[in-house]
Write an enzyme that holds these catalytic residues in place. Sequence first.
Site, PDB file in Angstrom:
ATOM      1  N   ARG A 148      34.768  40.038  41.206  1.00  0.00           N
ATOM      2  CA  ARG A 148      34.331  38.922  42.042  1.00  0.00           C
ATOM      3  C   ARG A 148      34.508  39.320  43.493  1.00  0.00           C
ATOM      4  NH1 ARG A 148      37.534  33.183  42.607  1.00  0.00           N
ATOM      5  NH2 ARG A 148      38.602  34.326  44.290  1.00  0.00           N
ATOM      6  N   TYR A 160      37.535  30.374  51.470  1.00  0.00           N
ATOM      7  CA  TYR A 160      38.152  30.413  50.146  1.00  0.00           C
ATOM      8  C   TYR A 160      38.224  31.842  49.625  1.00  0.00           C
ATOM      9  CZ  TYR A 160      38.794  30.915  45.361  1.00  0.00           C
ATOM     10  OH  TYR A 160      39.288  31.382  44.181  1.00  0.00           O
ATOM     11  N   ASP A 211      32.297  33.051  43.871  1.00  0.00           N
ATOM     12  CA  ASP A 211      32.785  31.683  43.696  1.00  0.00           C
ATOM     13  C   ASP A 211      32.491  30.876  44.960  1.00  0.00           C
ATOM     14  OD1 ASP A 211      35.992  30.336  42.505  1.00  0.00           O
ATOM     15  OD2 ASP A 211      34.113  29.361  43.075  1.00  0.00           O
ATOM     16  N   HIS A 213      33.067  27.747  45.195  1.00  0.00           N
ATOM     17  CA  HIS A 213      34.238  26.851  45.231  1.00  0.00           C
ATOM     18  C   HIS A 213      33.870  25.442  45.674  1.00  0.00           C
ATOM     19  CE1 HIS A 213      38.682  26.278  45.296  1.00  0.00           C
ATOM     20  NE2 HIS A 213      38.603  27.285  44.448  1.00  0.00           N
ATOM     21  N   GLU A 237      29.527  30.760  40.907  1.00  0.00           N
ATOM     22  CA  GLU A 237      30.498  29.803  40.337  1.00  0.00           C
ATOM     23  C   GLU A 237      30.694  28.582  41.220  1.00  0.00           C
ATOM     24  OE1 GLU A 237      34.256  31.656  39.704  1.00  0.00           O
ATOM     25  OE2 GLU A 237      35.310  29.738  39.640  1.00  0.00           O
ATOM     26  N   GLU A 263      36.137  25.147  35.822  1.00  0.00           N
ATOM     27  CA  GLU A 263      37.575  25.443  35.809  1.00  0.00           C
ATOM     28  C   GLU A 263      38.398  24.186  36.035  1.00  0.00           C
ATOM     29  OE1 GLU A 263      37.704  28.325  39.041  1.00  0.00           O
ATOM     30  OE2 GLU A 263      38.929  26.916  40.168  1.00  0.00           O
ATOM     31  N   ARG A 284      33.613  27.369  32.282  1.00  0.00           N
ATOM     32  CA  ARG A 284      34.875  27.938  32.773  1.00  0.00           C
ATOM     33  C   ARG A 284      36.111  27.175  32.323  1.00  0.00           C
ATOM     34  NH1 ARG A 284      36.351  31.665  35.701  1.00  0.00           N
ATOM     35  NH2 ARG A 284      37.257  30.598  37.487  1.00  0.00           N
ATOM     36  N   GLU A 340      38.427  35.670  33.364  1.00  0.00           N
ATOM     37  CA  GLU A 340      38.972  35.941  34.690  1.00  0.00           C
ATOM     38  C   GLU A 340      40.377  36.498  34.535  1.00  0.00           C
ATOM     39  OE1 GLU A 340      39.110  32.520  37.185  1.00  0.00           O
ATOM     40  OE2 GLU A 340      39.853  33.621  38.911  1.00  0.00           O
ATOM     41  N   TRP A 403      37.716  21.555  48.975  1.00  0.00           N
ATOM     42  CA  TRP A 403      38.376  22.859  49.160  1.00  0.00           C
ATOM     43  C   TRP A 403      37.974  23.803  48.034  1.00  0.00           C
ATOM     44  CZ3 TRP A 403      41.860  25.734  46.147  1.00  0.00           C
ATOM     45  CH2 TRP A 403      42.257  26.935  46.780  1.00  0.00           C
TER      46      TRP A 403
HETATM   47  C1  CS2 Z   1      39.482  29.900  41.725  1.00  0.00           C
HETATM   48  C2  CS2 Z   1      40.935  29.585  41.616  1.00  0.00           C
HETATM   49  O1  CS2 Z   1      39.970  31.615  40.203  1.00  0.00           O
HETATM   50  C3  CS2 Z   1      39.076  30.870  40.653  1.00  0.00           C
HETATM   51  O2  CS2 Z   1      37.895  30.897  40.308  1.00  0.00           O
HETATM   52  O3  CS2 Z   1      38.624  28.822  41.761  1.00  0.00           O
HETATM   53  O4  CS2 Z   1      41.617  30.561  42.330  1.00  0.00           O
HETATM   54  C4  CS2 Z   1      41.362  28.215  42.106  1.00  0.00           C
HETATM   55  O5  CS2 Z   1      41.132  28.133  43.488  1.00  0.00           O
HETATM   56  C5  CS2 Z   1      42.838  28.039  41.793  1.00  0.00           C
HETATM   57  O6  CS2 Z   1      43.044  28.269  40.430  1.00  0.00           O
HETATM   58  C6  CS2 Z   1      43.300  26.654  42.169  1.00  0.00           C
HETATM   59  O7  CS2 Z   1      44.640  26.486  41.766  1.00  0.00           O
HETATM   60 MG    MG Z   2      36.793  29.228  40.842  1.00  0.00          MG
END
Ligand code: CS2
Ligand code: MG
Length: 403
Positions: A148, A160, A211, A213, A237, A263, A284, A340, A403
């Site tokens: 990634r 991020y 990502d 995010h 993502e 996620e 995810r 991941e 965020w």
């Molecule tokens: C992120 C994470 O791994 C990812 O794809 O989105 O690092 C996420 O920010 C954290 O798990 C939040 O605790």
């Molecule tokens: Mg993520």
Amino acid sequence: MPRITAARVIVTRPGRNFVTLKIETDEGVYGLGDATLNGRELAVASYLTDHVIPCLIGRDAHSIEDIWQYLYKGAYWRRGPVTMTAIAAVDMALWDIKGKLAGMPVYQLLGGAAREGCMVYGHANGSDIAETIERAQEYLEQGYRAVRLQSGVPGMATTYGVSGERFYYEPAKGSLPEESQWSTAKYMRFVPELFQKARDALGWDIHLLHDVHHRLTPIEAGRLGRDLEPYRLFWLEDATPAENQAAFRLIRQHTTTPLAVGEIFNSIWDAKQLIEEQLIDYIRATVVHAGGITHLRRVAALADLYQVRTGCHGATDLSPVCMAAALHFGLSIPNFGIQEYMRHSEETDAVFPHAYSFERGLMHPGDKPGLGVDIDEVLAAKYEYKRAYLPVNRLEDGTMFNW
Ligand code: CS2
Ligand code: MG
């Protein structure tokens, strides 16, 4: 039958906070479950200690499905990240116990291995494109087949996924949430250049992921997906917040870049429309936040009907107990996509000795009975919990954002 005689929550901070459930039985066998919810750890610790554990004592540890249904339907207040993380921890611990008593690794109880190993992706991040590509090359040298890319964006102080550290990215820091600033315009202009230069430098034999995010609107996500099509991403993502699952129809109308989401999902209901309408390519949702192995198998089975594959979350804030469970799950299902793997720190690995291993870009859970992970409680006790929040994010004009 193995009766549950005791259960307790272990909170420790070997580099970052983790919450672990330990369930003991009258057959001298115990099981572990990850119960870590980044930034809200103690909510899950209390949900387990004050509300769930009293209901577990005396139950048959083999009755995984019945206990799952009891905790899900019996709560009345269904779903949500705290509830489903608590249920997930119980579920993982019971699968661990069942495997130990059967003398088999959990993946064998789930139907055996459907592949040699689970392909994983690492996180390459840098303050700029050159540094990000340099980090990615290091992953290639380690044998990763997928990576990634997250880079600093010109004109933004932070973004991020970019940290000062080489291989770890730990966003939960401050005793109050740190505030960051975001500019969609600066980000959208920049990302295609990152991937164009990455392909030039890294070639085409490596899967590249990114990502977003949760930071674009659906039409912006469609635009970015289309801009990235020449670079053949493995996935884009969290392109847009997914409470409105129908929003992904708009993205799909504009781009063929594969989409991954979920996620932060905690049940199959968060993804049902996305999967049934084939609005995404990878789901995810992960063992620790989506109700454990038992529930995640349901998600994977639904996804399989629609050619959606798994791409489980695996950041450092998911403990080695979750990583072990995710690998048993991923090894056994037919529609595994990718896992991941944000490596944990040496301190974390010392508290959670484990059988899983990495080789040639694949991970395997190992063949120890159960999940193949333990917790060193003496060492864990040395790392005291310290409240830590995930950051918050605002637009440049101060508007509260994602965020
Ligand atoms: C992120 C994470 O791994 C990812 O794809 O989105 O690092 C996420 O920010 C954290 O798990 C939040 O605790
Ligand atoms: Mg993520």
